[in-house]
Design an enzyme around this catalytic site. Structure first.
Site, PDB file in Angstrom:
ATOM      1  CD  GLU A 185       3.023  -8.099  -5.459  1.00 55.10           C
ATOM      2  OE1 GLU A 185       2.314  -6.746  -4.980  1.00 55.10           O
ATOM      3  OE2 GLU A 185       3.770  -9.105  -4.910  1.00 55.10           O
ATOM      4  CB  SER A 214     -23.547  -8.165 -24.845  1.00 57.53           C
ATOM      5  OG  SER A 214     -22.305  -8.945 -24.405  1.00 57.53           O
ATOM      6  N   GLY A 215     -23.598 -10.740 -26.708  1.00 57.11           N
ATOM      7  CA  GLY A 215     -22.882 -11.259 -27.919  1.00 57.11           C
ATOM      8  C   GLY A 215     -21.495 -11.549 -27.535  1.00 57.11           C
ATOM      9  N   GLY A 216     -20.818 -10.746 -26.604  1.00 50.53           N
ATOM     10  CA  GLY A 216     -19.538 -10.957 -26.248  1.00 50.53           C
ATOM     11  C   GLY A 216     -19.213 -12.261 -25.308  1.00 50.53           C
ATOM     12  CB  VAL A 217     -16.178 -13.721 -24.202  1.00 53.17           C
ATOM     13  CG1 VAL A 217     -15.588 -15.169 -23.618  1.00 53.17           C
ATOM     14  CG2 VAL A 217     -15.390 -13.864 -25.664  1.00 53.17           C
ATOM     15  CG  ASP A 218     -17.183 -11.088 -20.305  1.00 51.23           C
ATOM     16  OD1 ASP A 218     -16.172 -11.841 -20.334  1.00 51.23           O
ATOM     17  OD2 ASP A 218     -16.938  -9.809 -20.006  1.00 51.23           O
ATOM     18  CB  SER A 219     -23.240 -11.956 -22.070  1.00 52.78           C
ATOM     19  OG  SER A 219     -23.129 -11.867 -23.482  1.00 52.78           O
ATOM     20  N   GLY A 252       0.864  -1.289   0.062  1.00 51.86           N
ATOM     21  CA  GLY A 252      -0.046   0.030  -0.019  1.00 51.86           C
ATOM     22  C   GLY A 252       0.810   1.118   0.064  1.00 51.86           C
TER      23      GLY A 252
END
Length: 524
Positions: free
Chosen positions: A182, A234-239, A65
């Site tokens: 990381e 939406s037609g995208g990968v996620d939906s 931080g």
């Protein structure tokens, strides 16, 4: 962090808790842990020891931080967490916080940024596999450091400027490192995190796409019961992946509603109809609502206001379509991802809201649906792997991300039909040339943006004063950080020439060479 994750008490996988003290690398910590096939979540630093005990993590990571432990009103932690018997790894500020709480001394005001050579003094579990005689390159980014271990702790490693670059408690599995394992600049950072996860916290690598699918389907079936479900596609990968998961859980009780909002890419509607009706066998209703969305966006130029207008209009269209289809839908499926949640809703700690994603913060308060968000725990690459596990076509799963608000946030300024036409044509040429150069799969996301300015140009013997297109292409692992893509100059030149020659109303093309951070991937 969210009501969804707060309520989940039964967890089939071991999980790691990340307490976020505001580091720019916190999300990267989560990515590295997920890559080891261990589930983790990011939460604010004010979680009580009782909350942590009930959440039951296998291990805890305290992030870095920007603050000093000596500043006023700095983020702290419940000191009782250190006495729960749960393995802990403090990174940078997290290490300093452990030292302060355990009675050690943190030296204030010595700034160190960049690479350093780490010498391991005591391998133990954290540095198992490291040679104490060979230095290891690590990445430092701090203004304070620990001068000497707290009582009951011992130093594990040092650098030329840090006598205590890592330490551990002698009676508990509590560790701290002053560097950042990381980041990619720490060459063996993944080994250090792996040692913490598997040798210290005793985790099992069970967070796999197949396991996720099985568990998600069971959760969805339990949540939905026998109710009707609609999916805002939406037609995208996620939906698309979200729809496939829910379809596996509820079958024909799912109706996908694809809204042609007038903000789509060229040919998007045809491709979505073909994929979902022919290849996936999912009931699909297509709604032509372009005029409604354009009316809702009229006169709006501020990005957040655009997102809210688009989100509100989506919900209204869903309601009307569900009623028209005779569906008494109780649930709405959305493809919300973990980065959407992180960027849209502050963890409650020092991190801030970057922007509202239409499918997280842009929904109306009086929405009549309960949400099913099966992907809200996942990063983008994990979603793609789940899609493959579900058998979605590779050319569909591998598509570049496309935002829910569509071209509405890529037309900067007011969204009008003519401006959408210009952007749609330019974007299609851009993607066509990227594919033709066989660069599409090397790029995480590429798109065109229509800027809210005009520039002077010359075409033939005439002066022009027309639109400017900006091109954006980035490489990324998950969308949380990104670098601009170094196109071959001849490819950029060809793209520019085609757009200016073939898209009426454009006389200038620029290329965005900003990374994230400080920029975001999308312009709005």
């Amino acid at each position: 962090m969210t009501e969804t994750s707060e309520r989940r008490t039964a967890q089939p996988h071991q999980r790691v808790l990340i307490l976020d003290f505001g580091s720019q690398y916190t999300q990267l910590i989560a990515r590295r842990i997920r890559e080891e096939r261990v589930f983790c979540e990011i939460h604010p630093p004010d979680r009580s020891a009782q909350w942590v005990r009930e959440w039951a993590p296998a291990g805890i990571i305290l992030s870095g931080g920007p603050a000093s432990v000596y500043d006023e009103a700095v983020p702290g932690m419940d000191p009782e967490i250190l006495r729960l018997g749960i393995p802990i790894l403090g990174i940078c500020y997290g290490m300093q916080l452990i030292a302060r709480e355990e009675g050690g001394r943190v030296h204030h005001g010595t700034r160190e940024y960049g690479r350093a050579d780490l010498r391991v003094l005591d391998q133990g579990k954290l540095f198992e596999g490291f040679d104490g005689d060979e230095p290891t390159r690590v990445w430092c980014s701090h203004g304070d450091h620990v001068d000497e271990p707290p009582p009951g702790y011992r130093a594990l490693a040092s650098t030329a400027s840090l006598p205590v670059a890592a330490f551990r408690a002698q009676d508990r599995e509590i560790y701290g490192v002053q560097f950042h394992p990381e980041v990619a600049h720490t060459v063996r950072g993944e080994e250090i995190l792996s040692n913490f996860l598997f040798r210290i916290a005793g985790c099992e690598p069970s967070w796999t796409p197949g396991a996720f699918v099985d568990e998600a389907v069971a959760r969805i079936a339990e949540q939905a019961g026998d109710a009707e479900v609609i999916c805002g596609l939406s037609g995208g990968v996620d939906s698309s992946v979200a729809a496939a998961l829910v379809h596996r859980a509820v079958g024909d009780r799912l109706t996908c509603i694809f809204v042609d909002n007038g903000l789509l890419r060229k040919g998007e509607r045809i491709q979505v109809e073909r994929t979902f009706r022919k290849h996936m066998g999912i009931r699909l209703v297509v709604v032509d609502a372009g005029a409604e969305f354009l009316a809702a966006l009229e006169g709006i130029t501020e990005p957040e206001a655009k997102r809210r207008a688009i989100g509100n209009t989506f919900i209204r269209v869903f309601e009307e379509t569900a009623r028209a289809e005779g569906k008494d839908a109780r649930f709405l499926v959305q493809g919300t991802l973990y980065p959407d949640v992180i960027e849209s809703v502050s963890t409650g700690g020092p991190s801030v809201t970057i922007k509202t994603h239409h499918n997280v913060g842009g929904l109306p308060e009086d929405m009549p649906f309960e949400l099913i968000e099966p992907l809200r725990e996942l990063f983008k690459d994990e979603v793609r792997n789940v899609g493959r596990e579900l058998g979605l076509p590779e050319d569909f799963v591998g598509r570049h991300p496309f935002p829910g608000p569509g071209l509405g946030i890529r037309v900067l300024g007011e969204v009008r039909e003519e401006r959408l036409r210009i952007l749609r044509e330019a974007d299609a040429i851009y993607l066509e040339e990227i594919r033709g150069a066989e660069l599409y799969d090397d790029i995480w996301q590429a798109f065109a943006v229509l800027l809210p300015i005009h520039s002077v140009g010359v075409m033939g013997d005439s002066r022009t004063y027309e639109n400017v297109i900006a091109l954006r292409a980035v490489t990324s692992r998950d969308g949380m950080t990104a670098d601009w893509y170094p196109f071959p100059h001849d490819v950029l030149g060809r793209i520019s020439t085609r757009i200016i020659n073939e898209v009426a109303g454009v006389n200038r093309v620029t290329y965005d060479v900003s990374s994230k951070p400080p920029a975001t991937i999308e312009w709005e």
